[in-house]
Write an enzyme that holds these catalytic residues in place. Structure first.
Site, PDB file in Angstrom:
ATOM      1  N   ARG A  16      -2.193  -1.162  -3.646  1.00  0.00           N
ATOM      2  CA  ARG A  16      -2.818  -1.828  -4.793  1.00  0.00           C
ATOM      3  C   ARG A  16      -2.731  -1.011  -6.085  1.00  0.00           C
ATOM      4  NH1 ARG A  16      -8.552  -3.376  -2.703  1.00  0.00           N
ATOM      5  NH2 ARG A  16      -8.000  -1.994  -0.970  1.00  0.00           N
ATOM      6  N   GLN A  76       1.237  11.587  10.486  1.00  0.00           N
ATOM      7  CA  GLN A  76       1.035  10.320  11.188  1.00  0.00           C
ATOM      8  C   GLN A  76       2.157   9.392  10.722  1.00  0.00           C
ATOM      9  OE1 GLN A  76      -2.154   7.779   9.871  1.00  0.00           O
ATOM     10  NE2 GLN A  76      -2.605   7.029  11.927  1.00  0.00           N
ATOM     11  N   GLY A  81      -4.351   3.150  12.442  1.00  0.00           N
ATOM     12  CA  GLY A  81      -5.809   3.078  12.338  1.00  0.00           C
ATOM     13  C   GLY A  81      -6.450   4.450  12.225  1.00  0.00           C
ATOM     14  N   GLU A 157     -16.663  -3.714  11.845  1.00  0.00           N
ATOM     15  CA  GLU A 157     -15.824  -3.876  10.658  1.00  0.00           C
ATOM     16  C   GLU A 157     -15.975  -5.285  10.089  1.00  0.00           C
ATOM     17  OE1 GLU A 157     -13.906  -1.325   9.177  1.00  0.00           O
ATOM     18  OE2 GLU A 157     -15.288  -0.320  10.546  1.00  0.00           O
ATOM     19  N   TYR A 389      15.698  27.526 -36.482  1.00  0.00           N
ATOM     20  CA  TYR A 389      16.754  26.948 -35.654  1.00  0.00           C
ATOM     21  C   TYR A 389      18.012  26.795 -36.486  1.00  0.00           C
ATOM     22  CZ  TYR A 389      18.717  23.556 -32.309  1.00  0.00           C
ATOM     23  OH  TYR A 389      19.497  22.905 -31.397  1.00  0.00           O
TER      24      TYR A 389
HETATM   25  C1  UD1 Z   1     -12.819   2.296   6.857  1.00  0.00           C
HETATM   26  C2  UD1 Z   1     -13.849   2.182   7.976  1.00  0.00           C
HETATM   27  C3  UD1 Z   1     -15.026   1.341   7.475  1.00  0.00           C
HETATM   28  C4  UD1 Z   1     -15.613   1.948   6.226  1.00  0.00           C
HETATM   29  C5  UD1 Z   1     -14.525   2.122   5.165  1.00  0.00           C
HETATM   30  C6  UD1 Z   1     -15.067   2.893   3.995  1.00  0.00           C
HETATM   31  C7  UD1 Z   1     -12.624   2.231  10.093  1.00  0.00           C
HETATM   32  C8  UD1 Z   1     -12.077   1.421  11.180  1.00  0.00           C
HETATM   33  N1  UD1 Z   1     -13.221   1.556   9.121  1.00  0.00           N
HETATM   34  O1  UD1 Z   1     -12.325   0.993   6.617  1.00  0.00           O
HETATM   35  O2  UD1 Z   1     -16.023   1.242   8.475  1.00  0.00           O
HETATM   36  O3  UD1 Z   1     -16.662   1.138   5.715  1.00  0.00           O
HETATM   37  O4  UD1 Z   1     -13.415   2.857   5.704  1.00  0.00           O
HETATM   38  O5  UD1 Z   1     -14.120   2.933   2.970  1.00  0.00           O
HETATM   39  O6  UD1 Z   1     -12.543   3.438  10.130  1.00  0.00           O
HETATM   40  N2  UD1 Z   1      -5.873   6.108   7.172  1.00  0.00           N
HETATM   41  C9  UD1 Z   1      -4.910   6.907   7.719  1.00  0.00           C
HETATM   42  N3  UD1 Z   1      -4.203   6.446   8.785  1.00  0.00           N
HETATM   43  C10 UD1 Z   1      -4.418   5.227   9.328  1.00  0.00           C
HETATM   44  C11 UD1 Z   1      -5.409   4.411   8.752  1.00  0.00           C
HETATM   45  C12 UD1 Z   1      -6.124   4.880   7.683  1.00  0.00           C
HETATM   46  O7  UD1 Z   1      -4.675   8.023   7.263  1.00  0.00           O
HETATM   47  O8  UD1 Z   1      -3.741   4.899  10.291  1.00  0.00           O
HETATM   48  C13 UD1 Z   1      -6.630   6.609   6.019  1.00  0.00           C
HETATM   49  C14 UD1 Z   1      -6.336   5.839   4.745  1.00  0.00           C
HETATM   50  O9  UD1 Z   1      -5.352   6.494   3.975  1.00  0.00           O
HETATM   51  C15 UD1 Z   1      -7.680   5.851   4.046  1.00  0.00           C
HETATM   52  C16 UD1 Z   1      -8.705   5.939   5.170  1.00  0.00           C
HETATM   53  O10 UD1 Z   1      -8.000   6.407   6.293  1.00  0.00           O
HETATM   54  O11 UD1 Z   1      -7.839   6.999   3.235  1.00  0.00           O
HETATM   55  C17 UD1 Z   1      -9.409   4.617   5.453  1.00  0.00           C
HETATM   56  O12 UD1 Z   1      -8.493   3.709   5.960  1.00  0.00           O
HETATM   57  P1  UD1 Z   1      -8.575   2.157   5.720  1.00  0.00           P
HETATM   58  O13 UD1 Z   1      -7.605   1.499   6.587  1.00  0.00           O
HETATM   59  O14 UD1 Z   1      -8.516   1.890   4.270  1.00  0.00           O
HETATM   60  O15 UD1 Z   1     -10.039   1.838   6.254  1.00  0.00           O
HETATM   61  P2  UD1 Z   1     -10.993   0.692   5.755  1.00  0.00           P
HETATM   62  O16 UD1 Z   1     -10.483  -0.623   6.190  1.00  0.00           O
HETATM   63  O17 UD1 Z   1     -11.320   0.879   4.342  1.00  0.00           O
END
Ligand code: UD1
Ligand code: CA
Length: 484
Positions: A16, A76, A81, A157, A389
């Site tokens: 985004r 990763q 997730g 979630e 210069y």
């Molecule tokens: C996550 C939480 C949610 C919380 C929210 C707060 C989970 C399942 N959910 O949701 O409960 O309210 O954050 O903002 O944990 N990331 C990785 N690798 C991955 C997935 C994510 O490094 O495979 C990192 C992303 O870069 C990001 C963070 O983890 O910085 C959160 O990931 P994202 O998928 O955005 O989680 P949310 O859906 O926001």
């Protein structure tokens, strides 16, 4: 406190932002988002930091390594997730014991002291997991904290929640403190049977409860502190909040800020007590301002030092040093390598680059000074140009102490002017001037009469000349006294 490992999740894409720059590397207050997180994590007293990178890791990884060389980098390759990301980190960091704090790489407002409070609460209670939570009016998109009579029972979630659960306003900030041994045990047990087919770290909470272990939420008063920047609008909003925080802190430390709304101060700037900042001022990078200095209005100072009691107004400066009691502005441009001595002056419409202007020396008006040194007490006349210069190479000019140069002079480098020398107005100085000498080069004035009528016939200029000549307006002799 037991050994603290902090895992920073920074593998996500940040689509985004619509940017070629990875989200974590976008900046507010002069630091990247992940840079702010790493600073908070260090403040929280982490003994080990593991950063999980994935998307654009060729950019993210070296950036993290530069800020925190001792950080362990875990890769990763596929973003399956948050639980999967933490598993990758635990494996790469060989994490087993102590406390493990999971944070995200895009939450620049997060304070080290909040992390510290969470960890202290978690460790004092000896829990398997403690969630950093908070109450928000608009919980949409966040994981919700589920509670029953026995306390926190899990996190659901947004996409997996019932309507009733969606009404819950206590949200998971995403930051969770774990007992390391419990975390290592629970990660392989987390599945991906959910709406997003992702491995959710949040599932660890219900699993702990099922194991009969203790979990709880540590409710932060203002959980917006843990907010991430997902798009440019949020980036600007968080930037504004962070700036307000920085400006307020400096005011509490004794800095006068006339208009906090138009004052922007980067996180790494240092200000002394009794500094005054006037409206429209941006202090960038490693800028340092000493006691009693007044900066503004309308200054942009980057990596610049301003000395005790100096006055800088309407000025653009980068990698410059302004000495104690010196005066700069208005409308001055200080380029890298400008060093202005104590009580010196760089005045209106003056550009200076890679030059030293010593104590008490003045370049007051409309000049360019490049690759020069100007000795103590010297005065450079209005409209002076240091021609450094020759079209191929840059050369140096050295002006001695207590030199008085006339207005409109051009110093053609390389050239040296000795101490106590002087130059006449409009002089073109190509050759060195010995100490104490007056150098003149402008020729005698010649008036070529009738030139305009001959060469500019038919113009307004010619008409004006003709009228004056016909009316007998004197063109020679003393100008009329104005009494001023
Ligand atoms: C996550 C939480 C949610 C919380 C929210 C707060 C989970 C399942 N959910 O949701 O409960 O309210 O954050 O903002 O944990 N990331 C990785 N690798 C991955 C997935 C994510 O490094 O495979 C990192 C992303 O870069 C990001 C963070 O983890 O910085 C959160 O990931 P994202 O998928 O955005 O989680 P949310 O859906 O926001
Ligand atoms: Ca001139």
């Amino acid at each position: 406190m037991s050994e603290l490992t902090v895992i920073v999740l920074a593998a996500g894409g940040g689509t985004r932002m619509k940017s070629k720059t990875p989200k974590m590397l976008h900046q507010i207050a002069g630091r990247s988002l992940v840079g702010h997180v790493l600073a908070a994590v260090s403040e929280a007293g982490a003994s080990r930091v593991v950063a999980v990178v994935g998307h654009q890791r060729e950019l993210v990884e070296p950036h993290i390594a530069e800020i925190l060389p001792e950080a362990v980098i875990a890769v990763q390759t596929e973003q399956l997730g948050t639980a999967h990301a933490v598993r990758v980190a635990v494996e790469a960091g060989a994490v087993s014991g102590g406390t493990v704090l999971v944070t995200y790489g895009d939450t620049p407002l997060l304070r080290g002291e909040s992390l510290r409070a969470l960890v202290a609460d978690h460790e004092a209670a000896g829990r398997a997991a403690t969630i950093l939570s908070g109450i928000v009016p608009e919980p949409f998109g966040y994981g919700r904290i589920l509670r029953d009579d026995a306390g926190v029972s899990g996190i659901v979630e947004e996409k997996d929640a019932t309507d009733e659960q969606r009404a819950i306003t206590e949200i998971n900030s995403g930051i969770i403190a774990f007992d390391g041994a419990f975390l290592a045990d629970v990660l392989p047990r987390i599945g991906n049977d959910n709406a997003k087919k992702e491995f959710y770290l949040t599932d660890a909470i219900a699993l702990a409860v099922a194991d009969g272990l203790s979990v709880d939420a540590f409710v932060l008063d203002d959980v917006t502190e843990a907010e991430g920047a997902n798009d440019r609008a949020q980036l600007a909003a968080l930037g504004k909040i962070l700036n307000d925080r920085i400006v307020t802190r400096w005011m509490k430390d004794g800095v006068t800020v006339m208009d906090p709304a138009t004052t922007w101060i980067d996180a790494d700037v240092e200000l002394a007590p009794d500094v005054t900042i006037l409206p429209g001022t941006q202090l960038i990078g490693a800028t340092r301002i000493d006691e009693d200095a007044v900066v503004g209005p309308d200054c942009t100072l980057k990596d610049t030092e301003v000395g005790h009691g100096a006055r800088v107004m309407r000025t653009q400066a980068e990698l410059a040093v302004v000495g104690p009691g010196a005066n700069v502005g208005p409308f001055s441009y200080l380029r890298p390598g400008t060093v202005l001595g104590e009580e010196g002056k760089i005045g209106g419409f003056v550009e200076v680059k890679n030059s030293r202007i010593d104590a008490g020396a003045k370049v007051p008006h409309l000049s360019y000074v490049g690759d020069a040194t100007i000795g103590e007490g010297t005065n450079i006349g209005a409209g002076t140009i240091f021609a450094n210069y020759d079209g191929v190479n840059k050369h140096k000019t050295r002006i001695g102490r207590h030199v008085k140069s006339g207005s409109g002079v051009t110093f053609v480098a390389p050239v040296v002017v000795g101490d106590g020398a002087a130059t006449g107005g409009e002089a073109l100085i190509r050759d060195d001037v010995p100490p104490g000498a007056l150098a003149v080069s402008a020729g005698q004035q010649r008036n070529i009469e009738g030139w305009t009528l001959a060469r500019r016939a038919g113009t307004a200029q010619a008409a004006a000349a003709e009228e004056a000549l016909e009316a007998g307006v004197p063109i020679l002799g003393e100008p009329s006294a104005t009494g001023e």
